[in-house]
Scaffold this motif. Structure first.
Motif, PDB file in Angstrom:
ATOM      1  N   ARG A  14      76.264  54.903  67.754  1.00  0.00           N
ATOM      2  CA  ARG A  14      75.601  55.224  66.485  1.00  0.00           C
ATOM      3  C   ARG A  14      74.463  54.226  66.278  1.00  0.00           C
ATOM      4  NH1 ARG A  14      77.859  58.823  63.357  1.00  0.00           N
ATOM      5  NH2 ARG A  14      80.044  59.339  63.442  1.00  0.00           N
ATOM      6  N   SER A  15      73.426  54.670  65.567  1.00  0.00           N
ATOM      7  CA  SER A  15      72.300  53.799  65.284  1.00  0.00           C
ATOM      8  C   SER A  15      71.755  54.110  63.892  1.00  0.00           C
ATOM      9  CB  SER A  15      71.197  53.999  66.325  1.00  0.00           C
ATOM     10  OG  SER A  15      70.022  53.327  65.926  1.00  0.00           O
ATOM     11  N   LEU A  16      71.661  53.088  63.071  1.00  0.00           N
ATOM     12  CA  LEU A  16      71.069  53.273  61.742  1.00  0.00           C
ATOM     13  C   LEU A  16      69.602  53.661  61.848  1.00  0.00           C
ATOM     14  CD1 LEU A  16      72.631  50.242  59.857  1.00  0.00           C
ATOM     15  CD2 LEU A  16      73.138  52.658  59.507  1.00  0.00           C
ATOM     16  N   THR A  17      68.898  53.036  62.766  1.00  0.00           N
ATOM     17  CA  THR A  17      67.464  53.270  62.914  1.00  0.00           C
ATOM     18  C   THR A  17      67.157  54.699  63.350  1.00  0.00           C
ATOM     19  OG1 THR A  17      67.230  50.975  63.566  1.00  0.00           O
ATOM     20  CG2 THR A  17      65.372  52.405  64.024  1.00  0.00           C
ATOM     21  N   ALA A  18      67.979  55.240  64.247  1.00  0.00           N
ATOM     22  CA  ALA A  18      67.716  56.587  64.758  1.00  0.00           C
ATOM     23  C   ALA A  18      68.381  57.672  63.921  1.00  0.00           C
ATOM     24  CB  ALA A  18      68.182  56.680  66.210  1.00  0.00           C
ATOM     25  N   GLY A  19      69.003  57.276  62.829  1.00  0.00           N
ATOM     26  CA  GLY A  19      69.624  58.263  61.942  1.00  0.00           C
ATOM     27  C   GLY A  19      71.128  58.114  61.899  1.00  0.00           C
ATOM     28  N   TRP A  24      75.869  59.667  69.552  1.00  0.00           N
ATOM     29  CA  TRP A  24      75.675  60.050  70.937  1.00  0.00           C
ATOM     30  C   TRP A  24      76.887  59.606  71.724  1.00  0.00           C
ATOM     31  CZ3 TRP A  24      72.285  57.907  67.630  1.00  0.00           C
ATOM     32  CH2 TRP A  24      71.145  58.637  67.328  1.00  0.00           C
ATOM     33  N   GLU A  25      77.125  60.245  72.833  1.00  0.00           N
ATOM     34  CA  GLU A  25      78.208  59.853  73.706  1.00  0.00           C
ATOM     35  C   GLU A  25      77.635  59.450  75.047  1.00  0.00           C
ATOM     36  OE1 GLU A  25      81.112  62.974  73.951  1.00  0.00           O
ATOM     37  OE2 GLU A  25      81.960  62.451  72.003  1.00  0.00           O
ATOM     38  N   ALA A  26      77.980  58.242  75.471  1.00  0.00           N
ATOM     39  CA  ALA A  26      77.602  57.775  76.805  1.00  0.00           C
ATOM     40  C   ALA A  26      78.828  57.897  77.695  1.00  0.00           C
ATOM     41  CB  ALA A  26      77.132  56.323  76.742  1.00  0.00           C
ATOM     42  N   GLN A  27      78.607  58.231  78.929  1.00  0.00           N
ATOM     43  CA  GLN A  27      79.682  58.351  79.906  1.00  0.00           C
ATOM     44  C   GLN A  27      79.417  57.361  81.037  1.00  0.00           C
ATOM     45  OE1 GLN A  27      79.055  62.599  80.374  1.00  0.00           O
ATOM     46  NE2 GLN A  27      81.027  62.973  79.385  1.00  0.00           N
ATOM     47  N   PRO A  28      79.813  56.090  80.839  1.00  0.00           N
ATOM     48  CA  PRO A  28      79.455  55.049  81.801  1.00  0.00           C
ATOM     49  C   PRO A  28      79.992  55.268  83.214  1.00  0.00           C
ATOM     50  CG  PRO A  28      80.893  54.188  80.063  1.00  0.00           C
ATOM     51  CD  PRO A  28      80.542  55.575  79.690  1.00  0.00           C
ATOM     52  N   GLY A  29      81.162  55.860  83.354  1.00  0.00           N
ATOM     53  CA  GLY A  29      81.703  56.122  84.685  1.00  0.00           C
ATOM     54  C   GLY A  29      80.908  57.182  85.425  1.00  0.00           C
ATOM     55  N   GLY A 117      62.971  61.328  67.325  1.00  0.00           N
ATOM     56  CA  GLY A 117      64.265  61.391  66.635  1.00  0.00           C
ATOM     57  C   GLY A 117      65.446  61.175  67.552  1.00  0.00           C
ATOM     58  N   ALA A 118      66.397  62.078  67.484  1.00  0.00           N
ATOM     59  CA  ALA A 118      67.621  61.966  68.274  1.00  0.00           C
ATOM     60  C   ALA A 118      67.340  62.020  69.776  1.00  0.00           C
ATOM     61  CB  ALA A 118      68.590  63.073  67.890  1.00  0.00           C
ATOM     62  N   PHE A 119      66.314  62.770  70.166  1.00  0.00           N
ATOM     63  CA  PHE A 119      65.981  62.841  71.588  1.00  0.00           C
ATOM     64  C   PHE A 119      65.499  61.500  72.108  1.00  0.00           C
ATOM     65  CE2 PHE A 119      65.433  67.268  70.165  1.00  0.00           C
ATOM     66  CZ  PHE A 119      66.398  67.853  70.972  1.00  0.00           C
ATOM     67  N   GLY A 120      64.807  60.748  71.263  1.00  0.00           N
ATOM     68  CA  GLY A 120      64.345  59.416  71.663  1.00  0.00           C
ATOM     69  C   GLY A 120      65.510  58.484  71.925  1.00  0.00           C
ATOM     70  N   MET A 121      66.528  58.569  71.095  1.00  0.00           N
ATOM     71  CA  MET A 121      67.703  57.722  71.283  1.00  0.00           C
ATOM     72  C   MET A 121      68.419  58.081  72.575  1.00  0.00           C
ATOM     73  SD  MET A 121      69.308  55.232  69.978  1.00  0.00           S
ATOM     74  CE  MET A 121      70.889  54.484  69.692  1.00  0.00           C
ATOM     75  N   LYS A 122      68.559  59.353  72.834  1.00  0.00           N
ATOM     76  CA  LYS A 122      69.212  59.802  74.071  1.00  0.00           C
ATOM     77  C   LYS A 122      68.444  59.297  75.290  1.00  0.00           C
ATOM     78  CE  LYS A 122      71.397  64.020  75.666  1.00  0.00           C
ATOM     79  NZ  LYS A 122      71.594  65.424  75.386  1.00  0.00           N
ATOM     80  N   SER A 123      67.134  59.367  75.213  1.00  0.00           N
ATOM     81  CA  SER A 123      66.283  58.875  76.297  1.00  0.00           C
ATOM     82  C   SER A 123      66.416  57.361  76.462  1.00  0.00           C
ATOM     83  CB  SER A 123      64.829  59.254  76.019  1.00  0.00           C
ATOM     84  OG  SER A 123      63.981  58.718  76.986  1.00  0.00           O
TER      85      SER A 123
END
Length: 153
Positions: A14-19, A24-29, A117-123
């Motif tokens: 989660r990010s306050l800055t990005a909303g 988002w979900e990261a899958q590190p494995g 927006g959200a796409f920037g965070m995902k990137s």
């Protein structure tokens, strides 16, 4: 080798800055596997991925790498990844056992851009994570080279 638990791990971001309403979900494995599939064939011509231990049956330098991701975080616009590696030679004899922690590049601008927006965070998550994993594999390559060179001398 990456165990099934590592492959299925999901980290919520989660990010306050990005909303605040976005997450988002990261899958590190899965990220580790994707980068391994690119990096390891550059070191070993007989690279094979597995989720369980296997002794290599071909190749000059027979090594099994067991990798886990005990910690993954995305804070302050960059990823920090911890990867634990055990390198085995034949018959499951340890070559080395090491934990690496790498930080990816900080990608704040992509997250704060109103148009992305959200796409920037995902990137940003993807780019910073990839950078951290590339740094890990660069260190791993050096360590494997040293261990294998000393073993052959």
């Amino acid at each position: 080798m990456i165990d099934p638990e590592t492959l299925s791990n999901t980290v919520r971001i989660r990010s306050l800055t990005a909303g605040i309403g976005n997450s988002w979900e990261a899958q590190p494995g899965k990220m580790l596997k994707q980068v391994a599939d690119v990096e390891l064939p550059q070191i070993y011509s007989s690279y094979q991925f597995s989720t369980d231990y296997r002794t290599p049956d071909q190749g000059r330098r027979r090594v099994t790498l067991y990798m886990t991701v005990p910690n993954y975080a995305f804070r302050d616009f960059h990823a920090t990844v911890t990867v634990h590696v055990i390198a085995y030679k034949q018959r499951k004899a340890d070559l080395f056992n090491k934990t690496y922690t790498e930080s990816g590049v900080r990608i704040q601008a992509r997250c704060q851009n109103v148009r992305t927006g959200a796409f920037g965070m995902k990137s940003a998550i993807r780019g910073s994570s990839l950078d951290a994993y590339r740094k890990f594999f660069a260190d791993l390559r050096v360590n494997l080279g040293r261990v294998l060179a000393s073993r052959n001398s």
